[in-house]
Scaffold this motif. Sequence first.
Motif, PDB file in Angstrom:
ATOM      1  N   GLN A 110     -32.291  90.993 101.046  1.00 30.10           N
ATOM      2  CA  GLN A 110     -31.522  89.951 101.725  1.00 30.10           C
ATOM      3  C   GLN A 110     -30.206  90.508 102.285  1.00 30.10           C
ATOM      4  O   GLN A 110     -29.868  90.309 103.458  1.00 30.10           O
ATOM      5  CB  GLN A 110     -31.227  88.801 100.757  1.00 30.10           C
ATOM      6  CG  GLN A 110     -32.451  88.017 100.340  1.00 30.10           C
ATOM      7  CD  GLN A 110     -33.121  88.604  99.106  1.00 30.10           C
ATOM      8  OE1 GLN A 110     -32.870  89.755  98.734  1.00 30.10           O
ATOM      9  NE2 GLN A 110     -33.983  87.812  98.468  1.00 30.10           N
TER      10      GLN A 110
ATOM     11  N   LEU B 274     -22.102  82.761 105.919  1.00 28.15           N
ATOM     12  CA  LEU B 274     -23.032  81.625 106.019  1.00 28.15           C
ATOM     13  C   LEU B 274     -24.437  82.029 105.570  1.00 28.15           C
ATOM     14  O   LEU B 274     -25.115  81.269 104.859  1.00 28.15           O
ATOM     15  CB  LEU B 274     -23.062  81.109 107.459  1.00 28.15           C
ATOM     16  CG  LEU B 274     -21.789  80.412 107.953  1.00 28.15           C
ATOM     17  CD1 LEU B 274     -21.908  80.081 109.431  1.00 28.15           C
ATOM     18  CD2 LEU B 274     -21.534  79.144 107.141  1.00 28.15           C
ATOM     19  N   ALA B 275     -24.869  83.221 105.972  1.00 29.54           N
ATOM     20  CA  ALA B 275     -26.185  83.698 105.536  1.00 29.54           C
ATOM     21  C   ALA B 275     -26.222  83.899 104.031  1.00 29.54           C
ATOM     22  O   ALA B 275     -27.250  83.635 103.379  1.00 29.54           O
ATOM     23  CB  ALA B 275     -26.527  85.006 106.256  1.00 29.54           C
TER      24      ALA B 275
ATOM     25  N   LEU C 265     -24.665  82.116 101.813  1.00 24.07           N
ATOM     26  CA  LEU C 265     -24.839  80.799 101.187  1.00 24.07           C
ATOM     27  C   LEU C 265     -26.312  80.436 101.076  1.00 24.07           C
ATOM     28  O   LEU C 265     -26.728  79.734 100.138  1.00 24.07           O
ATOM     29  CB  LEU C 265     -24.096  79.734 101.999  1.00 24.07           C
ATOM     30  CG  LEU C 265     -22.569  79.825 102.004  1.00 24.07           C
ATOM     31  CD1 LEU C 265     -21.989  78.788 102.963  1.00 24.07           C
ATOM     32  CD2 LEU C 265     -22.007  79.615 100.606  1.00 24.07           C
ATOM     33  N   TRP C 266     -27.106  80.906 102.007  1.00 21.46           N
ATOM     34  CA  TRP C 266     -28.534  80.571 102.042  1.00 21.46           C
ATOM     35  C   TRP C 266     -29.376  81.614 101.307  1.00 21.46           C
ATOM     36  O   TRP C 266     -30.284  81.270 100.536  1.00 21.46           O
ATOM     37  CB  TRP C 266     -28.978  80.465 103.506  1.00 21.46           C
ATOM     38  CG  TRP C 266     -30.437  80.213 103.698  1.00 21.46           C
ATOM     39  CD1 TRP C 266     -31.249  79.392 102.959  1.00 21.46           C
ATOM     40  CD2 TRP C 266     -31.272  80.809 104.690  1.00 21.46           C
ATOM     41  NE1 TRP C 266     -32.533  79.430 103.442  1.00 21.46           N
ATOM     42  CE2 TRP C 266     -32.580  80.295 104.517  1.00 21.46           C
ATOM     43  CE3 TRP C 266     -31.040  81.693 105.735  1.00 21.46           C
ATOM     44  CZ2 TRP C 266     -33.642  80.654 105.330  1.00 21.46           C
ATOM     45  CZ3 TRP C 266     -32.103  82.045 106.559  1.00 21.46           C
ATOM     46  CH2 TRP C 266     -33.384  81.532 106.345  1.00 21.46           C
ATOM     47  N   LEU C 267     -29.058  82.909 101.493  1.00 19.58           N
ATOM     48  CA  LEU C 267     -29.934  83.972 101.016  1.00 19.58           C
ATOM     49  C   LEU C 267     -29.510  84.591  99.689  1.00 19.58           C
ATOM     50  O   LEU C 267     -30.343  85.231  99.030  1.00 19.58           O
ATOM     51  CB  LEU C 267     -30.010  85.097 102.066  1.00 19.58           C
ATOM     52  CG  LEU C 267     -30.589  84.722 103.433  1.00 19.58           C
ATOM     53  CD1 LEU C 267     -30.447  85.884 104.404  1.00 19.58           C
ATOM     54  CD2 LEU C 267     -32.057  84.322 103.293  1.00 19.58           C
ATOM     55  N   CYS C 268     -28.263  84.431  99.308  1.00 23.67           N
ATOM     56  CA  CYS C 268     -27.743  85.161  98.143  1.00 23.67           C
ATOM     57  C   CYS C 268     -27.463  84.265  96.951  1.00 23.67           C
ATOM     58  O   CYS C 268     -26.764  84.674  96.022  1.00 23.67           O
ATOM     59  CB  CYS C 268     -26.485  85.936  98.528  1.00 23.67           C
ATOM     60  SG  CYS C 268     -26.720  87.138  99.845  1.00 23.67           S
ATOM     61  N   ARG C 269     -27.982  83.068  96.946  1.00 25.41           N
ATOM     62  CA  ARG C 269     -27.721  82.166  95.815  1.00 25.41           C
ATOM     63  C   ARG C 269     -28.355  82.676  94.533  1.00 25.41           C
ATOM     64  O   ARG C 269     -27.821  82.482  93.443  1.00 25.41           O
ATOM     65  CB  ARG C 269     -28.233  80.762  96.136  1.00 25.41           C
ATOM     66  CG  ARG C 269     -27.412  80.051  97.199  1.00 25.41           C
ATOM     67  CD  ARG C 269     -28.036  78.745  97.601  1.00 25.41           C
ATOM     68  NE  ARG C 269     -29.328  78.949  98.259  1.00 25.41           N
ATOM     69  CZ  ARG C 269     -30.094  77.972  98.733  1.00 25.41           C
ATOM     70  NH1 ARG C 269     -29.710  76.712  98.598  1.00 25.41           N
ATOM     71  NH2 ARG C 269     -31.234  78.231  99.328  1.00 25.41           N
ATOM     72  N   ASP C 270     -29.495  83.350  94.644  1.00 27.29           N
ATOM     73  CA  ASP C 270     -30.179  83.830  93.450  1.00 27.29           C
ATOM     74  C   ASP C 270     -29.485  85.022  92.810  1.00 27.29           C
ATOM     75  O   ASP C 270     -29.786  85.365  91.656  1.00 27.29           O
ATOM     76  CB  ASP C 270     -31.623  84.229  93.798  1.00 27.29           C
ATOM     77  CG  ASP C 270     -32.468  83.030  94.205  1.00 27.29           C
ATOM     78  OD1 ASP C 270     -32.083  81.900  93.854  1.00 27.29           O
ATOM     79  OD2 ASP C 270     -33.483  83.228  94.893  1.00 27.29           O
TER      80      ASP C 270
ATOM     81  N   TRP D 275     -20.866  78.870  94.990  1.00 27.05           N
ATOM     82  CA  TRP D 275     -21.099  78.892  96.435  1.00 27.05           C
ATOM     83  C   TRP D 275     -20.223  79.931  97.118  1.00 27.05           C
ATOM     84  O   TRP D 275     -20.649  80.584  98.087  1.00 27.05           O
ATOM     85  CB  TRP D 275     -20.868  77.502  97.037  1.00 27.05           C
ATOM     86  CG  TRP D 275     -19.460  76.982  96.909  1.00 27.05           C
ATOM     87  CD1 TRP D 275     -18.957  76.181  95.928  1.00 27.05           C
ATOM     88  CD2 TRP D 275     -18.369  77.239  97.798  1.00 27.05           C
ATOM     89  NE1 TRP D 275     -17.621  75.921  96.133  1.00 27.05           N
ATOM     90  CE2 TRP D 275     -17.240  76.562  97.284  1.00 27.05           C
ATOM     91  CE3 TRP D 275     -18.222  77.977  98.976  1.00 27.05           C
ATOM     92  CZ2 TRP D 275     -15.993  76.597  97.906  1.00 27.05           C
ATOM     93  CZ3 TRP D 275     -16.984  78.019  99.598  1.00 27.05           C
ATOM     94  CH2 TRP D 275     -15.887  77.320  99.061  1.00 27.05           C
TER      95      TRP D 275
ATOM     96  N   GLY E 122     -21.316  83.231  99.303  1.00 29.08           N
ATOM     97  CA  GLY E 122     -20.771  83.508 100.623  1.00 29.08           C
ATOM     98  C   GLY E 122     -20.120  84.867 100.704  1.00 29.08           C
ATOM     99  O   GLY E 122     -20.273  85.594 101.697  1.00 29.08           O
TER     100      GLY E 122
END
Length: 403
Positions: free
Chosen positions: A147, A177-178, A180-185, A333, A337
């Motif tokens: 990611q 922004l990416a 926030l979507w791809l790195c939450r895990d 979050w 980010g």
Amino acid sequence: MYLHETTSRSGSPAEVLTVFLKLGLTSFGGPIAHLGFFRDELIVRRRWMDEQGYGDLVALCQFLPGPASSQVGFALGLWRAGPLGALAAWLGFTLPSAILLVAFALSAAALDGPFAQGVLHGLKIVAVAVVAQAVWGMAKSLAPDRQRAGIAVAALALVVLLAGAMGQVIAIALGALAGLWLCRDTVAAPAGMLRFPVSRTAGLAALGLFALLLVGLPLVAANTGAHGIDVFDAFYRAGSLVFGGGHVVLPLLDAETVASGWVSKDAFLSGYGAAQAVPGPLFTFAAFLGASGSLPPDGVLGAAIALVAIFLPGFLLLVGALPFWDAARSRPWAQAGMRGANAAVVGILGAALYDPVWTSAILRPLDFVLAVTGFVLLVAWKAPPWIVVLLLAAAGGAIGAVG
């Protein structure tokens, strides 16, 4: 606290001054290369801060107007030894190049001849090796999975295709922004913050002073007619309005000094050439321009006014942002980010390795050989950067002399 056992923030201003004076004497290659020197000396070797914290700090300074590498150095001094440490870091990193450029302005001596030009080219090759080492090391730490590697490549492509400082800012914003979507895990449980010794009150005061000076200096200059205030206003405005620092500030400085008649075009260009031959931040070019002014204050006093004025807004913005950034980055979050933003920083470093570092330095096969040699010395042999600087500068000078 957001600290590993191998990191330390306990130090003295004298220690910070000593370390940054060494960096100020040996850090060639512009802001991206400076970040590589900082990482090698302070993060990898001395472990003042861990890699993740350093990446976060770099991302923050890339967002803010001003000289990004000097802002990172200022923040590292602040982290290590408080406000006096921050001042010591700035003085140590800035004064060597500023003194050299003022001496050049006062003596009107110019670097010329095949050997001198070869040395300048050798220093550009040093930047290739240092930036390549920084990209290699930061990619392993800040873009270790698919990611974040993807975010880094996307940022690289964006910066290459969208030239200019704004492309870097957009790349970091989109990287966040990416994330926030791809790195939450990949977000770790919050374990405190990278706390700088700056209160929210102090941060707000710094932001207020920044705005007051930006708006008030032109009014004071217009009503007093004092040339010293004109000079401070011009350089303060240049430092306030440029993102990324380094070469990006040159058009603003040209408009403020050459167009106004304070400095001749020939002096401006010769000073810019000399600035490429000295270590430290390119913003110290302001010291040359202040010393070269056609009206008093000029000389050493003019240099001091210009130097303080051009660095001050970036430092005020950094101090203003730090306490609020501290509070935000411990949230899950915000961590996601920042992971995305850190990966974007790796991509930006990679883009800078290509242009302007590679394109301006690697002009023939022998340049490539020297760059690879420097990279191997840094990465495999763990040679101190100043050794690589001396070796490649000497090699460039010898090649230039031979022709």
